[in-house]
Enzyme design. Structure first.
Site, PDB file in Angstrom:
ATOM      1  CB  CYS A  69      -3.102  -6.697 -51.829  1.00 45.34           C
ATOM      2  SG  CYS A  69      -4.359  -6.424 -53.129  1.00 45.34           S
ATOM      3  CG  HIS A 108      -5.286 -10.532 -51.783  1.00 45.53           C
ATOM      4  ND1 HIS A 108      -4.554  -9.405 -51.259  1.00 45.53           N
ATOM      5  CD2 HIS A 108      -4.253 -11.549 -51.848  1.00 45.53           C
ATOM      6  CE1 HIS A 108      -3.360  -9.784 -50.880  1.00 45.53           C
ATOM      7  NE2 HIS A 108      -3.174 -10.871 -50.895  1.00 45.53           N
ATOM      8  CG  ASP A 126       0.036 -11.486 -50.059  1.00 41.95           C
ATOM      9  OD1 ASP A 126       0.485 -10.787 -50.412  1.00 41.95           O
ATOM     10  OD2 ASP A 126      -1.129 -12.267 -49.930  1.00 41.95           O
TER      11      ASP A 126
END
Length: 270
Positions: A69, A108, A126
């Site tokens: 991420c 994250h 995302d």
């Protein structure tokens, strides 16, 4: 330094217009998720992934690699900023698999995106979650609004918090239920804080990313390698599971099906 846009677009197979519109954002996000796999190989072989844009371009754009991420969303944020979008970085807490009441650290990274001149408000983006329930398109940041994108359904819910900032929770529809993916607040995350979170994920002895975890989304399905377990999910929902125990078979799998040329030292976990 910024990422070379021409090289990036070639990497994800995208040739759309570069005006910073919602359609462009939607198309880019989908192309990125399909074009660059999710993987944590650097962590497994003992390296903290660099978030420097020069290194990210060398690895995710020029190299046959993916990332997790912090890498993926850092790269994507730079691309969007170059195109003229407003980008705010948020750190979040992964809730998948969490026990009731468990508070996990902010490990994250997600993005809040504003489309210039559009007046549509902010969108959650995302490209670094990786799972079969992850976002494939921008999600309007409107609590309770259900949006279907590329066959996946998502919504954002607001929770009251002990602190001054309400907690936003990204949820995905899975079968007959809504599952929680990640929670975050709207306080912008400065780059040093993102760097610390990245270091924590890569080095903490109890980090889930200390084991091999690779995912790839295709138009016709999804691949997930968790340790030695490979799960194939077809577009119709059919699931097949197999084990990958041999080092040579693992390398061949990473190259042929995930599009990754792994560095030395990657072996199946026993």
């Amino acid at each position: 330094m910024s990422v070379d846009l021409d090289k990036y677009f070639a990497r994800i197979g995208w040739d759309g217009g570069r005006a910073p519109t919602l359609d462009t954002l939607r198309s880019l996000q989908h192309a990125h998720v399909l074009g660059i796999p999710f993987e944590n190989i650097d962590v497994v072989v003992g390296t903290v992934p660099s978030l420097d844009l020069t290194d990210l371009e060398a690895k995710l754009v020029a190299g046959s690699r993916g990332g997790y991420c912090f890498e993926q969303n850092t790269l994507f944020a730079d691309v969007l900023e170059q195109l003229g979008y407003g980008v705010t970085r948020y750190t979040g807490r992964v809730r998948v698999g969490a026990r009731p009441g468990e508070i996990r650290p902010r490990t994250h990274l997600v993005l809040g995106i504003e489309v210039p001149g559009g007046g549509e408000g902010r969108y959650l983006v995302d490209v670094g979650f990786g799972s079969i329930d992850a976002l494939l398109e921008p999600l309007p940041m409107v609590p309770g609004l259900v949006r279907e994108g590329r066959g996946r359904r998502h919504r954002l819910e607001l929770e009251e918090a002990d602190g001054p900032a309400p907690v936003w929770v990204l949820q995905a529809r899975s079968g007959d239920a809504w599952i929680e993916l990640v929670s975050f607040t709207l306080d912008a995350a400065p780059l040093p804080d993102i760097g610390v979170a990245n270091w924590h994920v890569a080095t903490h002895p109890r980090s889930p990313f200390r084991r091999l975890f690779v995912q790839r989304t295709h138009v016709d399905g999804h691949l997930a390698l968790d340790g030695t377990t490979l799960t194939r999910t077809a577009r119709d929902g059919t699931v097949t599971v197999e084990r990958v125990d041999d080092p040579e078979a693992l390398r061949e799998l990473l190259e042929s099906e995930f599009g990754i040329t792994p560095p030395p030292g990657v072996r199946p976990e026993r």
